[in-house]
Motif scaffolding. Sequence first.
Motif, PDB file in Angstrom:
ATOM      1  N   SER A   1     -64.901  32.907 -77.393  1.00  0.00           N
ATOM      2  CA  SER A   1     -66.248  32.342 -77.212  1.00  0.00           C
ATOM      3  C   SER A   1     -67.068  33.179 -76.235  1.00  0.00           C
ATOM      4  O   SER A   1     -68.256  33.448 -76.468  1.00  0.00           O
ATOM      5  CB  SER A   1     -66.147  30.897 -76.711  1.00  0.00           C
ATOM      6  OG  SER A   1     -65.497  30.085 -77.664  1.00  0.00           O
ATOM      7  N   ARG A   2     -66.426  33.605 -75.147  1.00  0.00           N
ATOM      8  CA  ARG A   2     -67.138  34.429 -74.169  1.00  0.00           C
ATOM      9  C   ARG A   2     -67.527  35.776 -74.770  1.00  0.00           C
ATOM     10  O   ARG A   2     -68.628  36.291 -74.522  1.00  0.00           O
ATOM     11  CB  ARG A   2     -66.267  34.632 -72.933  1.00  0.00           C
ATOM     12  CG  ARG A   2     -66.970  35.372 -71.807  1.00  0.00           C
ATOM     13  CD  ARG A   2     -66.173  35.349 -70.518  1.00  0.00           C
ATOM     14  NE  ARG A   2     -64.889  36.000 -70.657  1.00  0.00           N
ATOM     15  CZ  ARG A   2     -63.728  35.378 -70.611  1.00  0.00           C
ATOM     16  NH1 ARG A   2     -63.691  34.062 -70.435  1.00  0.00           N
ATOM     17  NH2 ARG A   2     -62.593  36.034 -70.734  1.00  0.00           N
ATOM     18  N   ALA A   3     -66.621  36.346 -75.580  1.00  0.00           N
ATOM     19  CA  ALA A   3     -66.921  37.624 -76.219  1.00  0.00           C
ATOM     20  C   ALA A   3     -68.075  37.483 -77.210  1.00  0.00           C
ATOM     21  O   ALA A   3     -68.930  38.369 -77.312  1.00  0.00           O
ATOM     22  CB  ALA A   3     -65.676  38.155 -76.929  1.00  0.00           C
ATOM     23  N   MET A   4     -68.120  36.364 -77.931  1.00  0.00           N
ATOM     24  CA  MET A   4     -69.216  36.131 -78.875  1.00  0.00           C
ATOM     25  C   MET A   4     -70.544  36.001 -78.144  1.00  0.00           C
ATOM     26  O   MET A   4     -71.582  36.493 -78.615  1.00  0.00           O
ATOM     27  CB  MET A   4     -68.932  34.880 -79.699  1.00  0.00           C
ATOM     28  CG  MET A   4     -67.874  35.061 -80.770  1.00  0.00           C
ATOM     29  SD  MET A   4     -68.411  36.116 -82.142  1.00  0.00           S
ATOM     30  CE  MET A   4     -69.508  34.995 -83.027  1.00  0.00           C
ATOM     31  N   ASP A   5     -70.523  35.338 -76.992  1.00  0.00           N
ATOM     32  CA  ASP A   5     -71.761  35.195 -76.217  1.00  0.00           C
ATOM     33  C   ASP A   5     -72.266  36.553 -75.736  1.00  0.00           C
ATOM     34  O   ASP A   5     -73.477  36.796 -75.680  1.00  0.00           O
ATOM     35  CB  ASP A   5     -71.519  34.283 -75.008  1.00  0.00           C
ATOM     36  CG  ASP A   5     -71.310  32.834 -75.416  1.00  0.00           C
ATOM     37  OD1 ASP A   5     -71.715  32.476 -76.539  1.00  0.00           O
ATOM     38  OD2 ASP A   5     -70.721  32.069 -74.621  1.00  0.00           O
ATOM     39  N   ALA A   6     -71.333  37.450 -75.397  1.00  0.00           N
ATOM     40  CA  ALA A   6     -71.720  38.754 -74.864  1.00  0.00           C
ATOM     41  C   ALA A   6     -72.161  39.716 -75.962  1.00  0.00           C
ATOM     42  O   ALA A   6     -73.109  40.492 -75.774  1.00  0.00           O
ATOM     43  CB  ALA A   6     -70.560  39.360 -74.077  1.00  0.00           C
ATOM     44  N   ASP A   7     -71.468  39.694 -77.102  1.00  0.00           N
ATOM     45  CA  ASP A   7     -71.772  40.638 -78.190  1.00  0.00           C
ATOM     46  C   ASP A   7     -71.317  40.012 -79.501  1.00  0.00           C
ATOM     47  O   ASP A   7     -70.194  40.224 -79.946  1.00  0.00           O
ATOM     48  CB  ASP A   7     -71.062  41.972 -77.940  1.00  0.00           C
ATOM     49  CG  ASP A   7     -71.352  43.001 -79.034  1.00  0.00           C
ATOM     50  OD1 ASP A   7     -72.196  42.728 -79.915  1.00  0.00           O
ATOM     51  OD2 ASP A   7     -70.712  44.072 -79.013  1.00  0.00           O
TER      52      ASP A   7
ATOM     53  N   GLY B   1     -70.568  42.625 -82.494  1.00  0.00           N
ATOM     54  CA  GLY B   1     -69.404  43.453 -82.185  1.00  0.00           C
ATOM     55  C   GLY B   1     -68.113  42.651 -82.204  1.00  0.00           C
ATOM     56  O   GLY B   1     -67.079  43.118 -82.696  1.00  0.00           O
ATOM     57  N   THR B   2     -68.166  41.430 -81.680  1.00  0.00           N
ATOM     58  CA  THR B   2     -66.980  40.574 -81.669  1.00  0.00           C
ATOM     59  C   THR B   2     -66.603  40.150 -83.079  1.00  0.00           C
ATOM     60  O   THR B   2     -65.422  40.094 -83.434  1.00  0.00           O
ATOM     61  CB  THR B   2     -67.231  39.330 -80.793  1.00  0.00           C
ATOM     62  OG1 THR B   2     -67.582  39.749 -79.473  1.00  0.00           O
ATOM     63  CG2 THR B   2     -65.997  38.453 -80.732  1.00  0.00           C
ATOM     64  N   TYR B   3     -67.614  39.860 -83.893  1.00  0.00           N
ATOM     65  CA  TYR B   3     -67.361  39.486 -85.293  1.00  0.00           C
ATOM     66  C   TYR B   3     -66.673  40.634 -86.035  1.00  0.00           C
ATOM     67  O   TYR B   3     -65.714  40.422 -86.786  1.00  0.00           O
ATOM     68  CB  TYR B   3     -68.685  39.132 -85.963  1.00  0.00           C
ATOM     69  CG  TYR B   3     -68.574  38.754 -87.420  1.00  0.00           C
ATOM     70  CD1 TYR B   3     -68.096  37.502 -87.793  1.00  0.00           C
ATOM     71  CD2 TYR B   3     -68.956  39.644 -88.423  1.00  0.00           C
ATOM     72  CE1 TYR B   3     -67.994  37.152 -89.134  1.00  0.00           C
ATOM     73  CE2 TYR B   3     -68.859  39.306 -89.760  1.00  0.00           C
ATOM     74  CZ  TYR B   3     -68.376  38.055 -90.110  1.00  0.00           C
ATOM     75  OH  TYR B   3     -68.274  37.720 -91.442  1.00  0.00           O
ATOM     76  N   ALA B   4     -67.144  41.857 -85.793  1.00  0.00           N
ATOM     77  CA  ALA B   4     -66.524  43.015 -86.441  1.00  0.00           C
ATOM     78  C   ALA B   4     -65.089  43.214 -85.951  1.00  0.00           C
ATOM     79  O   ALA B   4     -64.186  43.529 -86.737  1.00  0.00           O
ATOM     80  CB  ALA B   4     -67.354  44.268 -86.166  1.00  0.00           C
TER      81      ALA B   4
ATOM     82  N   SER C   1     -58.429  47.357 -79.391  1.00  0.00           N
ATOM     83  CA  SER C   1     -59.307  46.325 -79.940  1.00  0.00           C
ATOM     84  C   SER C   1     -60.017  45.572 -78.823  1.00  0.00           C
ATOM     85  O   SER C   1     -59.460  45.349 -77.744  1.00  0.00           O
ATOM     86  CB  SER C   1     -58.482  45.341 -80.784  1.00  0.00           C
ATOM     87  OG  SER C   1     -59.261  44.235 -81.171  1.00  0.00           O
ATOM     88  N   GLU C   2     -61.259  45.191 -79.086  1.00  0.00           N
ATOM     89  CA  GLU C   2     -62.019  44.430 -78.099  1.00  0.00           C
ATOM     90  C   GLU C   2     -61.443  43.034 -77.909  1.00  0.00           C
ATOM     91  O   GLU C   2     -61.680  42.394 -76.891  1.00  0.00           O
ATOM     92  CB  GLU C   2     -63.483  44.328 -78.541  1.00  0.00           C
ATOM     93  CG  GLU C   2     -64.208  45.670 -78.586  1.00  0.00           C
ATOM     94  CD  GLU C   2     -65.649  45.518 -79.043  1.00  0.00           C
ATOM     95  OE1 GLU C   2     -66.123  44.365 -79.112  1.00  0.00           O
ATOM     96  OE2 GLU C   2     -66.288  46.540 -79.326  1.00  0.00           O
TER      97      GLU C   2
END
Length: 304
Positions: A21-27, A30-33, A87-88
Amino acid sequence: MSKKVTRKLTTILAADAAGFSRAMDADEEGTYAALHAARDVFGKLITRHGGRIANTAGDGLIADFPSTVEAAQCAIEVQNELGSQESELKFRIGVHLGDVIVDGEDLIGEGVNLAARLQSMAEPGGVLISQQVYDQVHSKLTIGFEYLGEKRPRDLPDDIPIYRISMSRSGSAGRVYPEPLSRFFKPTSQKPANSPTPPQPTYPRSVMLAALISGALVLVNLVSGGGIWAHWPILAAASIAAFSMADNVIPRQISALVPARAVVTIAALTLVNIFSWSGYLWVLWPAGALLIVAVTRKILSQPE
């Protein structure tokens, strides 16, 4: 008439992206990819090891394998490949062997719940396995296992033994940590039912050897005279043994608050302070520092 429930015994792999969730908020893009790239890795390796994906809700997935060894090997290879790709997203993985209910293509039941709880307790990039999985794979895979003690997964009624797979980029692992003491102390053969003598436990050879050496040191000290010195080598040997088996000898009520090895270290330092007593309780300083560092690390290592 109620529908017949279909069950099967299988090995369940549960995975989830840490901090998604935090990664989605930030990017978000990019997180989806990164999520889809990671799913490609999971899909490829799960298929290679004879498993199938049963569910891909959100950023996690559930897979099952007919082979427990293949499931564990798949978990290791997934983490290694994701790590090598930098990987991110970091995934937590839990693996459990248990009975499940088959609901179409999906799986439900206690076996799935336990795998998911193990996953939630794992470190990002790590793999936790249950006792059932450990029993099947520890002699078949050239990897290391760290026994974490008996812990109670969230929302489950009982404590269970948990093992962490010692990860490395190559899939190999180093040190194999000790198993629960209950697995070492095995009763001797039972006597006939009418015998009043209960079965006696047999002890690990290393414990018996340490006790024998300690006794010999005490005897040599008493015979040779010249002051008491045997407690120092005995303390050193006992400290090393206790440190290597800390998760087994420290009660879980204590290790839940302070890491077991920190408790053993503080106990050893306290004994050194007592044996070399000069009127100053200096052990409070290193003990306090160890407690602060240990508790801080434990808090920071908790799953999000």
